[in-house]
Design a protein around this motif. Structure first.
Motif, PDB file in Angstrom:
ATOM      1  N   GLY A   1       0.895  -1.209   0.025  1.00  0.00           N
ATOM      2  CA  GLY A   1      -0.169  -0.055  -0.177  1.00  0.00           C
ATOM      3  C   GLY A   1       0.936   1.315  -0.019  1.00  0.00           C
ATOM      4  O   GLY A   1       1.729   1.460   0.762  1.00  0.00           O
ATOM      5  N   GLU A   2       0.455   2.323  -1.024  1.00  0.00           N
ATOM      6  CA  GLU A   2       1.043   3.401  -1.066  1.00  0.00           C
ATOM      7  C   GLU A   2       0.075   4.561  -1.216  1.00  0.00           C
ATOM      8  O   GLU A   2      -1.134   4.426  -1.452  1.00  0.00           O
ATOM      9  CB  GLU A   2       1.672   3.711  -2.081  1.00  0.00           C
ATOM     10  N   LEU A   3       0.451   5.751  -0.558  1.00  0.00           N
ATOM     11  CA  LEU A   3      -0.613   6.926  -0.735  1.00  0.00           C
ATOM     12  C   LEU A   3       0.136   8.148  -1.246  1.00  0.00           C
ATOM     13  O   LEU A   3       1.295   8.264  -0.986  1.00  0.00           O
ATOM     14  CB  LEU A   3      -1.053   7.381   0.845  1.00  0.00           C
ATOM     15  N   GLU A   4      -0.672   8.853  -2.110  1.00  0.00           N
ATOM     16  CA  GLU A   4       0.017  10.152  -2.870  1.00  0.00           C
ATOM     17  C   GLU A   4      -0.572  11.170  -2.206  1.00  0.00           C
ATOM     18  O   GLU A   4      -1.991  11.222  -2.158  1.00  0.00           O
ATOM     19  CB  GLU A   4      -0.170   9.867  -4.315  1.00  0.00           C
ATOM     20  N   LEU A   5       0.213  12.008  -1.731  1.00  0.00           N
ATOM     21  CA  LEU A   5      -0.425  13.369  -1.016  1.00  0.00           C
ATOM     22  C   LEU A   5       0.362  14.332  -1.969  1.00  0.00           C
ATOM     23  O   LEU A   5       1.327  14.463  -2.337  1.00  0.00           O
ATOM     24  CB  LEU A   5       0.027  13.326   0.239  1.00  0.00           C
ATOM     25  N   ILE A   6      -0.632  15.697  -2.035  1.00  0.00           N
ATOM     26  CA  ILE A   6       0.145  16.813  -2.588  1.00  0.00           C
ATOM     27  C   ILE A   6      -0.155  17.857  -1.145  1.00  0.00           C
ATOM     28  O   ILE A   6      -1.252  17.993  -0.761  1.00  0.00           O
ATOM     29  CB  ILE A   6      -0.502  17.574  -3.550  1.00  0.00           C
ATOM     30  N   ILE A   7       0.770  18.236  -0.541  1.00  0.00           N
ATOM     31  CA  ILE A   7       0.949  19.311   0.401  1.00  0.00           C
ATOM     32  C   ILE A   7       1.251  20.711  -0.089  1.00  0.00           C
ATOM     33  O   ILE A   7       2.360  20.937  -0.626  1.00  0.00           O
ATOM     34  CB  ILE A   7       1.769  18.437   1.395  1.00  0.00           C
ATOM     35  N   LYS A   8       0.326  21.562   0.361  1.00  0.00           N
ATOM     36  CA  LYS A   8       0.519  22.858   0.063  1.00  0.00           C
ATOM     37  C   LYS A   8       0.619  23.880   1.604  1.00  0.00           C
ATOM     38  O   LYS A   8      -0.129  23.724   2.085  1.00  0.00           O
ATOM     39  CB  LYS A   8      -0.372  23.750  -0.666  1.00  0.00           C
ATOM     40  N   LEU A   9       1.853  24.683   1.517  1.00  0.00           N
ATOM     41  CA  LEU A   9       1.972  25.456   2.709  1.00  0.00           C
ATOM     42  C   LEU A   9       1.594  26.912   2.365  1.00  0.00           C
ATOM     43  O   LEU A   9       2.512  27.368   1.423  1.00  0.00           O
ATOM     44  CB  LEU A   9       3.008  25.216   3.207  1.00  0.00           C
TER      45      LEU A   9
END
Length: 167
Positions: free
Chosen positions: A151-159
């Motif tokens: 299992g893998e998860l893709e995230l886009i994190i914006k600050l």
């Protein structure tokens, strides 16, 4: 001690890949994210091991910096939801990149501020770059889920940081 507000953290839970089967043939996954005492969760996607959420969750980022924790669960109607793995991401590189952006006064276009390499201290599947995209600091990550076979998860994190007034 007062906690200092660093900005708004937007976490887009993009998708999961090769999640584990927790029901008869599939799973009904959702993701719970925690940052300090803030919690948010995605919607449940039924009978899917490669779910696409594309869901944006917002957190307030404060100092001292916490770690963003994620846990994937399988929604069950009759019993407690099953665990489908967990991961975390250290937000320090993102915040350092945001500080660098302020020093360099980058505000338009796209600039790579730094790269984060997978190691034993993180859950990264592959190298992750932190970019400044039109004034926002953005990190795209693939995280390997721990405590499960796959299992893998893709995230886009914006600050989005409040711009410090020019002195």
């Amino acid at each position: 001690m007062m906690s200092e507000q660093l900005g708004l953290l937007k976490v887009i839970v993009v998708q999961g890949k090769r999640l584990v089967i927790r029901d008869f043939k599939s799973s009904d996954p959702y993701v719970v994210l925690k940052l300090g005492n803030q919690t948010a969760k995605t919607k449940v996607i039924n009978s899917c091991l490669n779910p696409v959420w594309n869901e944006e969750l917002n957190f307030t980022l404060t100092e001292p910096l916490g770690v963003l924790n994620l846990e994937v669960f399988d929604k069950d109607l009759l019993k407690a939801d099953d665990k489908m793995g967990n991961a975390f991401i250290n937000l320090q590189p993102l915040v350092s990149a945001a500080r660098l952006r302020e020093i360099l006064r980058v505000s338009s276009g796209e600039t790579t501020l730094r790269k984060v390499i997978p190691d034993v201290e993180n859950c990264l599947v592959r190298e992750s770059s932190i970019n400044c995209v039109n004034g926002e600091v953005v990190q795209n990550v693939w995280l390997r889920l721990r405590g499960v076979e796959s299992g893998e998860l893709e995230l886009i994190i914006k600050l989005t940081t409040p711009i410090a007034p020019a002195t």
